[in-house]
Design an enzyme around this catalytic site. Structure first.
Site, PDB file in Angstrom:
ATOM      1  CE  LYS A  76      -3.838   1.965   2.751  1.00 44.17           C
ATOM      2  NZ  LYS A  76      -4.682   1.532   4.112  1.00 44.17           N
ATOM      3  CB  SER A 151      -8.382   3.252   2.953  1.00 38.16           C
ATOM      4  OG  SER A 151      -7.292   2.588   3.981  1.00 38.16           O
ATOM      5  CB  SER A 175      -8.267   0.214   5.638  1.00 39.37           C
ATOM      6  OG  SER A 175      -9.004   1.284   5.695  1.00 39.37           O
TER       7      SER A 175
HETATM    8  N1  GLN Z   1     -13.286   3.539   6.670  1.00 37.18           N
HETATM    9  C1  GLN Z   1     -12.494   3.749   7.807  1.00 37.18           C
HETATM   10  C2  GLN Z   1     -12.035   5.437   8.228  1.00 37.18           C
HETATM   11  O1  GLN Z   1     -12.001   5.795   6.989  1.00 37.18           O
HETATM   12  C3  GLN Z   1     -11.408   2.939   8.010  1.00 37.18           C
HETATM   13  C4  GLN Z   1     -10.104   3.092   7.343  1.00 37.18           C
HETATM   14  C5  GLN Z   1      -8.866   2.262   7.711  1.00 37.18           C
HETATM   15  O2  GLN Z   1      -9.063   1.350   8.304  1.00 37.18           O
HETATM   16  N2  GLN Z   1      -7.725   3.040   7.477  1.00 37.18           N
HETATM   17  O3  GLN Z   1     -11.556   5.718   9.043  1.00 37.18           O
END
Ligand code: GLN
Length: 495
Positions: A76, A151, A175
């Site tokens: 990532k 994400s 994410s």
């Molecule tokens: N969707 C969650 C957020 O926007 C989780 C994101 C993540 O795990 N980085 O915070």
């Protein structure tokens, strides 16, 4: 050689070890294929050209615990990579090339894995669909009109579409697990502290955790063997003993001694898509048939998980992202004086969602509101953790659907941030409570004529990761599940 690209990493590592296949050929085939389909998917934001040109021939070290080694993989865009741009999916970091590796990337490098490139993601890991990326969204390999989940969107689509054997992701509130569920691969979020956070671009430091996307849980265990070591550069890294996760996960499980907890609030048909629920019920029936005891749990504070999570993470992100001032990293600031440059670089460099979170975080931390919001969210977090601990007194593992919904269409939730936040309904409790979780594909459902994956999540108490991985790998055997890419990918592999 291309027909090998849909295999699991541990199968490939064995074949490389016996000399049945050649490293250089594998690498060439993997890079060539990944690039040939990336126009459709947008999984990668940059490639590591140097590695691509290198080629290598190595001797396998067959002693000691098995390792994730000598394979092409992707990371990532949130992990610092020596000599390779790291932008966290944001314009504000464009042009930033770290001169060091994140600790986990360093371990993978030492094990002679080849980093193919960086994968697409929601900006600073804020999002559930991958659509908040400055590079445009990754697409779901099962239906290119749908999101890959976020994400860590690009990591999930890359592993699902045979662009690499493993990809690193991060999971602050889901994410890894959400995109893994949407793309039909295994997404593992280890216990907070089991993988070093050093070199990971920070979003919410008390919840951020690195983890993996793989095609089976044994591959996730292999990657843990390679990456989970003590790290003096991360004071929150809590690896006390070297554990052979792969060895442990490969052992049989006595299903009849396993108590599986099912949270009543997470199987409510008014919140969960009926097709997701149907597949979940089928998985439960398989567990029951194998001898597991299914115990219903009441997680009465579950409705506080999303509000607590979004207050705490916004607060932490507003502080973590204060460092992007245009002086030290990335984009060149324009302006007459320091203040103007500072305002310009942040206004232009950050996207809408990141700005929303910084504003929200600054608000909940301001004097006068600190107690009303931030401290109350912390109190809720403590309550959620207490509740989880008491549930784990009576069960060995919790099972629930990973996501309440099927992968949705691109653009479908972009105008409704709260609907987007609700995507994490079943994942954030793991991060707030510091436990470990893994999302396992558990079948397919149909929506508008498209075949789409569904997933189930197993959650174990903190530091019970080897047990979690064993349950996951034995669950694969129980359902006779093995990784399959979407048909168009199989056709392209054959063509
Ligand atoms: N969707 C969650 C957020 O926007 C989780 C994101 C993540 O795990 N980085 O915070």
């Amino acid at each position: 050689m291309r027909d090998l690209l849909a295999r699991t990493a541990h199968e490939l590592i064995s074949a490389l070890g016996t000399g049945e296949i050649n490293h250089n050929d594998l690498q060439e085939a993997q890079f060539g294929f990944a690039r040939s389909i990336d126009d459709q998917l947008n999984s990668f934001v940059c490639w590591d050209e140097e590695v691509e040109d290198q080629g290598w021939e190595l001797q396998m070290d067959l002693d000691g615990p098995r390792q994730f080694s000598k394979l092409p993989y992707a990371a990532k865009d949130l992990f610092a990579t020596r000599g390779l741009a790291t932008t966290a999916g944001s314009r504000i970091l464009s042009g930033f090339v770290p001169d060091f590796d994140a600790t986990v990337v360093g371990h993978l490098r030492q094990a002679k894995n080849h980093l193919m490139g960086k994968t697409n993601m929601d900006e600073f890991a804020m999002g559930s669909s991958g659509e908040n990326s400055a590079y445009g969204p990754s697409r779901n390999p099962w239906d290119l009109a749908r999101v890959a989940g976020g994400s860590s969107s690009g990591s999930a689509s890359a592993v699902a579409a045979c662009q690499c054997f493993m990809a690193l992701g991060t999971d602050t509130g889901g994410s890894i697990r959400i995109p893994a569920a949407f793309c039909g691969v295994v997404g593992y979020r280890p216990t907070y502290g089991l993988l070093s956070r050093y070199g990971m671009v920070a979003y919410s430091s008390s919840c951020d955790q690195a983890g993996t996307f793989t095609r089976c849980s044994l591959d996730a265990a292999l990657a843990m063997n390679t990456m989970s070591h003590p790290d003096p550069l991360d004071s929150t890294c809590r690896v006390e003993a070297e554990i052979d996760y792969y060895g442990y996960a490969s052992q049989p499980l006595h299903w009849n001694k396993l108590r599986v907890g099912v949270i009543r609030q997470f199987t409510d048909p008014t919140t969960v898509d009926s097709r997701v629920l149907e597949n979940f019920e089928r998985s439960l029936a398989q567990l029951r048939e194998a001898g597991a005891e299914i115990i219903e749990l009441d997680f009465s504070v579950s409705q506080y998980c999303i509000p607590a999570y979004y207050v705490i993470t916004a607060a932490e992100c507003s502080s973590n992202l204060a460092r992007y001032d245009g002086v030290r990293f990335g984009a060149e600031p324009q302006g007459e004086d320091l203040l103007e440059r500072y305002l310009n670089v942040r206004s232009e460099g950050f996207g809408e969602e990141v700005k929303r979170r910084i504003l929200l975080g600054t608000y909940v931390l301001s004097s006068g509101y600190f107690d009303a919001y931030y401290n109350r969210a912390r109190a809720m977090r403590a309550e959620i953790t207490r509740s989880l601990n008491s549930m784990f007194n009576g069960v060995d593992v919790i099972a629930c659907p990973t996501s309440p919904q099927l992968p949705f269409k691109l653009g479908e939730k972009m105008d409704d941030p709260v609907a987007m936040y609700m995507s994490d309904l079943f994942t954030v409790f793991v991060n707030l409570g510091g436990c470990c979780g893994i999302s396992m594909p558990n079948g397919f459902a149909e929506d508008e004529g498209q075949k789409l994956p569904t997933a189930l999540q197993f959650v174990c108490p903190a530091f019970h990761d080897s047990m979690l991985l064993r349950i996951a790998s034995q669950f694969e055997a129980l359902c006779d599940w093995s990784f399959q890419p979407p048909d168009w990918v199989t056709d392209r592999l054959a063509g």
